[in-house]
Motif scaffolding. Sequence first.
Motif, PDB file in Angstrom:
ATOM      1  N   ASN A  36       0.811  -1.229   0.000  1.00  0.00           N
ATOM      2  CA  ASN A  36       0.000   0.000   0.000  1.00  0.00           C
ATOM      3  C   ASN A  36       0.841   1.274   0.000  1.00  0.00           C
ATOM      4  O   ASN A  36       0.314   2.352   0.229  1.00  0.00           O
ATOM      5  CB  ASN A  36      -0.965   0.027   1.200  1.00  0.00           C
ATOM      6  N   GLY A  37       2.136   1.151  -0.252  1.00  0.00           N
ATOM      7  CA  GLY A  37       2.984   2.326  -0.332  1.00  0.00           C
ATOM      8  C   GLY A  37       3.136   2.808  -1.762  1.00  0.00           C
ATOM      9  O   GLY A  37       3.183   2.011  -2.699  1.00  0.00           O
ATOM     10  N   PHE A  38       3.183   4.121  -1.939  1.00  0.00           N
ATOM     11  CA  PHE A  38       3.457   4.739  -3.238  1.00  0.00           C
ATOM     12  C   PHE A  38       4.714   5.566  -3.047  1.00  0.00           C
ATOM     13  O   PHE A  38       4.690   6.600  -2.385  1.00  0.00           O
ATOM     14  CB  PHE A  38       2.286   5.621  -3.678  1.00  0.00           C
ATOM     15  N   GLY A  39       5.837   5.088  -3.570  1.00  0.00           N
ATOM     16  CA  GLY A  39       7.112   5.742  -3.329  1.00  0.00           C
ATOM     17  C   GLY A  39       7.643   6.481  -4.540  1.00  0.00           C
ATOM     18  O   GLY A  39       7.349   6.115  -5.683  1.00  0.00           O
ATOM     19  N   VAL A  40       8.429   7.513  -4.279  1.00  0.00           N
ATOM     20  CA  VAL A  40       9.085   8.297  -5.325  1.00  0.00           C
ATOM     21  C   VAL A  40      10.509   8.575  -4.877  1.00  0.00           C
ATOM     22  O   VAL A  40      10.732   9.036  -3.757  1.00  0.00           O
ATOM     23  CB  VAL A  40       8.355   9.632  -5.581  1.00  0.00           C
ATOM     24  N   GLN A  41      11.482   8.280  -5.746  1.00  0.00           N
ATOM     25  CA  GLN A  41      12.881   8.541  -5.452  1.00  0.00           C
ATOM     26  C   GLN A  41      13.461   9.411  -6.561  1.00  0.00           C
ATOM     27  O   GLN A  41      13.271   9.119  -7.739  1.00  0.00           O
ATOM     28  CB  GLN A  41      13.649   7.233  -5.330  1.00  0.00           C
ATOM     29  N   VAL A  68       7.686   4.018  -7.447  1.00  0.00           N
ATOM     30  CA  VAL A  68       7.418   2.665  -6.976  1.00  0.00           C
ATOM     31  C   VAL A  68       5.958   2.658  -6.512  1.00  0.00           C
ATOM     32  O   VAL A  68       5.671   2.761  -5.318  1.00  0.00           O
ATOM     33  CB  VAL A  68       8.386   2.275  -5.834  1.00  0.00           C
ATOM     34  N   PRO A  69       5.016   2.555  -7.460  1.00  0.00           N
ATOM     35  CA  PRO A  69       3.607   2.780  -7.139  1.00  0.00           C
ATOM     36  C   PRO A  69       2.987   1.767  -6.191  1.00  0.00           C
ATOM     37  O   PRO A  69       1.975   2.059  -5.546  1.00  0.00           O
ATOM     38  CB  PRO A  69       2.914   2.733  -8.506  1.00  0.00           C
ATOM     39  N   HIS A  70       3.579   0.563  -6.111  1.00  0.00           N
ATOM     40  CA  HIS A  70       2.979  -0.490  -5.294  1.00  0.00           C
ATOM     41  C   HIS A  70       3.898  -0.949  -4.167  1.00  0.00           C
ATOM     42  O   HIS A  70       3.706  -2.023  -3.602  1.00  0.00           O
ATOM     43  CB  HIS A  70       2.592  -1.677  -6.185  1.00  0.00           C
ATOM     44  N   GLY A  71       4.894  -0.121  -3.847  1.00  0.00           N
ATOM     45  CA  GLY A  71       5.759  -0.414  -2.715  1.00  0.00           C
ATOM     46  C   GLY A  71       6.667  -1.609  -2.904  1.00  0.00           C
ATOM     47  O   GLY A  71       7.015  -2.288  -1.931  1.00  0.00           O
ATOM     48  N   GLY A  72       7.088  -1.895  -4.139  1.00  0.00           N
ATOM     49  CA  GLY A  72       7.909  -3.068  -4.404  1.00  0.00           C
ATOM     50  C   GLY A  72       9.299  -2.980  -3.797  1.00  0.00           C
ATOM     51  O   GLY A  72       9.911  -1.917  -3.745  1.00  0.00           O
ATOM     52  N   ALA A  73       9.810  -4.121  -3.343  1.00  0.00           N
ATOM     53  CA  ALA A  73      11.153  -4.180  -2.768  1.00  0.00           C
ATOM     54  C   ALA A  73      12.195  -3.960  -3.860  1.00  0.00           C
ATOM     55  O   ALA A  73      12.023  -4.398  -4.999  1.00  0.00           O
ATOM     56  CB  ALA A  73      11.375  -5.533  -2.102  1.00  0.00           C
ATOM     57  N   HIS A  74      13.289  -3.296  -3.503  1.00  0.00           N
ATOM     58  CA  HIS A  74      14.344  -3.040  -4.472  1.00  0.00           C
ATOM     59  C   HIS A  74      15.619  -2.608  -3.755  1.00  0.00           C
ATOM     60  O   HIS A  74      15.601  -2.282  -2.561  1.00  0.00           O
ATOM     61  CB  HIS A  74      13.911  -1.965  -5.477  1.00  0.00           C
ATOM     62  N   LEU A  75      16.711  -2.623  -4.514  1.00  0.00           N
ATOM     63  CA  LEU A  75      18.012  -2.210  -4.014  1.00  0.00           C
ATOM     64  C   LEU A  75      18.437  -0.948  -4.742  1.00  0.00           C
ATOM     65  O   LEU A  75      18.285  -0.846  -5.960  1.00  0.00           O
ATOM     66  CB  LEU A  75      19.038  -3.316  -4.277  1.00  0.00           C
TER      67      LEU A  75
END
Length: 321
Positions: A36-41, A68-75
């Motif tokens: 449920n997270g919508f992230g922007v970097q 990262v519209p759906h809160g996907g894990a990433h490095l």
Amino acid sequence: MDVLSDVMAVLRTGRPFAARFARTAPWSDHRSGRPNGFGVQIMVRGSAVATAEGGETFRLGPGDVLLVPHGGAHLVADSPDTPPGPRCEPGSEFPGAVIRADDPDATHVMLCMAYELAPNRTHPIIGTLPEFVHLPADPAARPELAGAIAMLDNELAAELRGGDTLVPALLDAILMYLLRALLGERTAECGFAGWAAALADRSIAAALEAVHAEPARQWTVASLGAVAGLSRSAFSRRFTELVGQPPLAYLTSWRLTVAARLLADTDAPLAVVARQVGYASEFAFAAAFKRDFGLPPGQFRRQVPACEPAAEPFRREPVAV
């Protein structure tokens, strides 16, 4: 309120987050998934490599944005050769050294912002976005976005009075500019050409605006077609093709989305909520709500937390000494 603003206002919940990270290479963040997270970097200085768990890689240069519209894990790391750092769990502090924003030795500066979206509902505008979207910097084509990013960068670095008001406003501005850019320019690549085309189509956009302006109105396909300036059959066909749902199905879905927010955020009696979203009786509303959400409205209200105010809209990172 226009459709895009309306969608985000209803779906957002919790406190927005923003931080400015200034670092010296080598560095690496292993960011866990955030449902449920919508992230922007946003890269401000230097370059970085973001790698999704599935292996997809994005190279970020100054001014580039990774959604990262759906809160996907990433490095995220300064280089693909940098070993992964400790996993950053949601709500935990990011590891690694953080140096002063104005230190000339900082090789990399990145802005991070995030919203919590309502866990019980995803609008097609958001739901059809891919897991990751890379938007390269283009200040000439998107000067407003570049300007808002620069203001957020300055605001987070300066820590001046009034930031608690300015930062959330800048987050909202950046989010809207990003969605405008995606809906307007990258429709085929991002996989939601239907909604982009729907908002660009004057007739269908007029009908959508009408639904969002007056969700409680007893709309029919014919009356919405009249707003769109199309015959009933032509309107129904075009709306379904572009939006992905027949007109009345979308109307029902949006009414219940609005109802879910009202149930979570207000103490209004169920009969009042029912009337506000266009149901003549509490019984009809309850039946429709349970059919869509799997819970009767009263139980839904008891289980879903209300939207928290943005009392702490951004976090100040500690300075390493």
